[in-house]
Design an enzyme around this catalytic site. Structure first.
Site, mmCIF file in Angstrom:
data_model
loop_
_atom_site.group_PDB
_atom_site.id
_atom_site.type_symbol
_atom_site.label_atom_id
_atom_site.label_comp_id
_atom_site.label_asym_id
_atom_site.label_seq_id
_atom_site.Cartn_x
_atom_site.Cartn_y
_atom_site.Cartn_z
ATOM 1 N N ASN A 1 0.838 -1.214 0.000
ATOM 2 C CA ASN A 1 0.000 0.000 0.000
ATOM 3 C C ASN A 1 0.867 1.256 0.000
ATOM 4 O OD1 ASN A 1 -3.018 -0.383 0.095
ATOM 5 N ND2 ASN A 1 -2.363 -1.931 1.567
ATOM 6 N N ARG B 1 -0.410 -2.896 14.818
ATOM 7 C CA ARG B 1 -0.436 -2.662 16.263
ATOM 8 C C ARG B 1 -1.705 -1.899 16.590
ATOM 9 N NH1 ARG B 1 2.646 -4.148 20.328
ATOM 10 N NH2 ARG B 1 2.322 -2.119 21.283
ATOM 11 N N HIS C 1 -8.416 -1.295 5.905
ATOM 12 C CA HIS C 1 -8.723 -2.589 6.521
ATOM 13 C C HIS C 1 -9.257 -3.538 5.448
ATOM 14 C CE1 HIS C 1 -9.732 -5.387 9.702
ATOM 15 N NE2 HIS C 1 -10.864 -5.599 9.059
ATOM 16 N N LEU D 1 -11.868 -0.461 17.762
ATOM 17 C CA LEU D 1 -11.051 -1.170 16.770
ATOM 18 C C LEU D 1 -11.787 -1.311 15.433
ATOM 19 C CD1 LEU D 1 -8.454 -2.872 16.155
ATOM 20 C CD2 LEU D 1 -9.800 -4.877 16.827
ATOM 21 N N GLU E 1 -7.296 -2.297 -2.699
ATOM 22 C CA GLU E 1 -6.737 -1.390 -1.689
ATOM 23 C C GLU E 1 -5.862 -0.348 -2.370
ATOM 24 O OE1 GLU E 1 -4.966 -3.091 1.828
ATOM 25 O OE2 GLU E 1 -6.268 -4.834 1.762
HETATM 26 C C1 GAR Z 1 -3.303 -4.908 3.846
HETATM 27 O O1 GAR Z 1 -4.154 -5.896 3.326
HETATM 28 C C2 GAR Z 1 -4.044 -4.061 4.866
HETATM 29 O O2 GAR Z 1 -5.385 -3.857 4.555
HETATM 30 C C3 GAR Z 1 -3.914 -4.922 6.087
HETATM 31 O O3 GAR Z 1 -2.595 -5.414 6.041
HETATM 32 C C4 GAR Z 1 -2.187 -5.531 4.680
HETATM 33 C C5 GAR Z 1 -0.892 -4.787 4.532
HETATM 34 O O4 GAR Z 1 -0.346 -5.023 3.272
HETATM 35 N N1 GAR Z 1 -4.158 -4.189 7.287
HETATM 36 C C6 GAR Z 1 -4.734 -4.712 8.343
HETATM 37 O O5 GAR Z 1 -5.093 -5.866 8.413
HETATM 38 C C7 GAR Z 1 -4.907 -3.739 9.498
HETATM 39 N N2 GAR Z 1 -5.750 -4.317 10.497
HETATM 40 P P1 GAR Z 1 0.878 -4.146 2.726
HETATM 41 O O6 GAR Z 1 1.931 -4.137 3.844
HETATM 42 O O7 GAR Z 1 1.343 -4.887 1.512
HETATM 43 O O8 GAR Z 1 0.372 -2.772 2.440
#
Ligand code: GAR
Length: 222
Positions: free
Chosen positions: A19, A96, A114, A149, A179
């Protein structure tokens, strides 16, 4: 971007940083008018740190394992974030939970992405939980962070179908693709001042958004 001042963002990561890369690319292409002032990770091994360094973005590592107390960790993190004087703090795969003090300090300027159609499946293992629930679609949500949360007001949401042959990994890949579309879009709206948080609502052009935020249709396959 408001006036001539760049819209400064600080990005918090824990892992791969795909992301983060999407935001770097969106800025490079002019789709997102913002400047990434810094990237902070709670893990020194996060691959996203390499992505930031390759783009000459300042990085910091604040390892939660070096703090015996959650508040102390959150304080150090908040001080580091503030040292960049950001207009927006972006959680991009930051794994976190942030305490209420941190959240209150940045409320309205703190967003998260998310991997589910919130309010469905807050927390972890979202794709497996969507499969277990028999959901026919899932997706991703960008939302303001509050002390509940994954419960703050949503800015934008996009969905992808779940097929019979899917497993959590195939869904994760499909969701990541959307995303990478909705995150720069949401941040651009914030940079333009079109989206703001007021009370318990996210507003778009001054009008309260529905609980799921704006719905964006994305054309992705595979
Ligand atoms: C993504 O899918 C994001 O939505 C998720 O972690 C991944 C990070 O991917 N976030 C969560 O689950 C937050 N609770 P990335 O490091 O490749 O961006």
């Amino acid at each position: 971007m408001k006036g001539d001042k760049p819209f400064k963002i600080v990005i918090l990561i824990s892992g791969s940083g795909s992301n983060l890369q999407a935001l770097i690319d969106a800025i490079a292409s002019g789709q997102l008018e913002a400047q990434i002032a810094g990237v902070i990770s709670n893990k020194s091994s996060a691959a996203g740190l390499v992505r930031a360094k390759c783009s000459d973005i300042p990085t910091s590592v604040i390892d939660h394992n070096h703090f015996d107390d959650r508040n102390k960790y959150d304080n150090r993190l908040a001080e580091t974030v503030e040292s960049y004087s950001p207009d927006l703090v972006v959680l991009a795969g930051f794994m976190r939970i942030l305490g209420p003090r941190f959240v209150d300090r940045f409320v309205g300027k703190l967003i998260n992405i998310h991997p589910s159609l919130l309010p469905k499946h807050p927390g972890l293992n979202t794709h497996q939980r969507a499969l277990d629930a028999g959901d026919v679609e899932t997706g991703a949500t960008v939302h303001f962070v509050t002390s509940k949360l994954d419960g703050g007001p949503a800015i934008v949401q996009a969905s992808v179908p779940i097929a019979m042959k899917d497993c959590a990994d195939t869904i994760a890949k499909r969701v990541l693709k959307i995303e990478h579309i909705i995150f720069p879009t949401a941040i651009q709206w914030l940079a333009e001042g079109r989206v703001e948080m007021r009370g318990k609502n996210a507003l778009f052009d001054g009008i309260a958004l529905p609980p799921y935020g704006k719905l964006v249709t994305t054309e992705t396959s595979g």
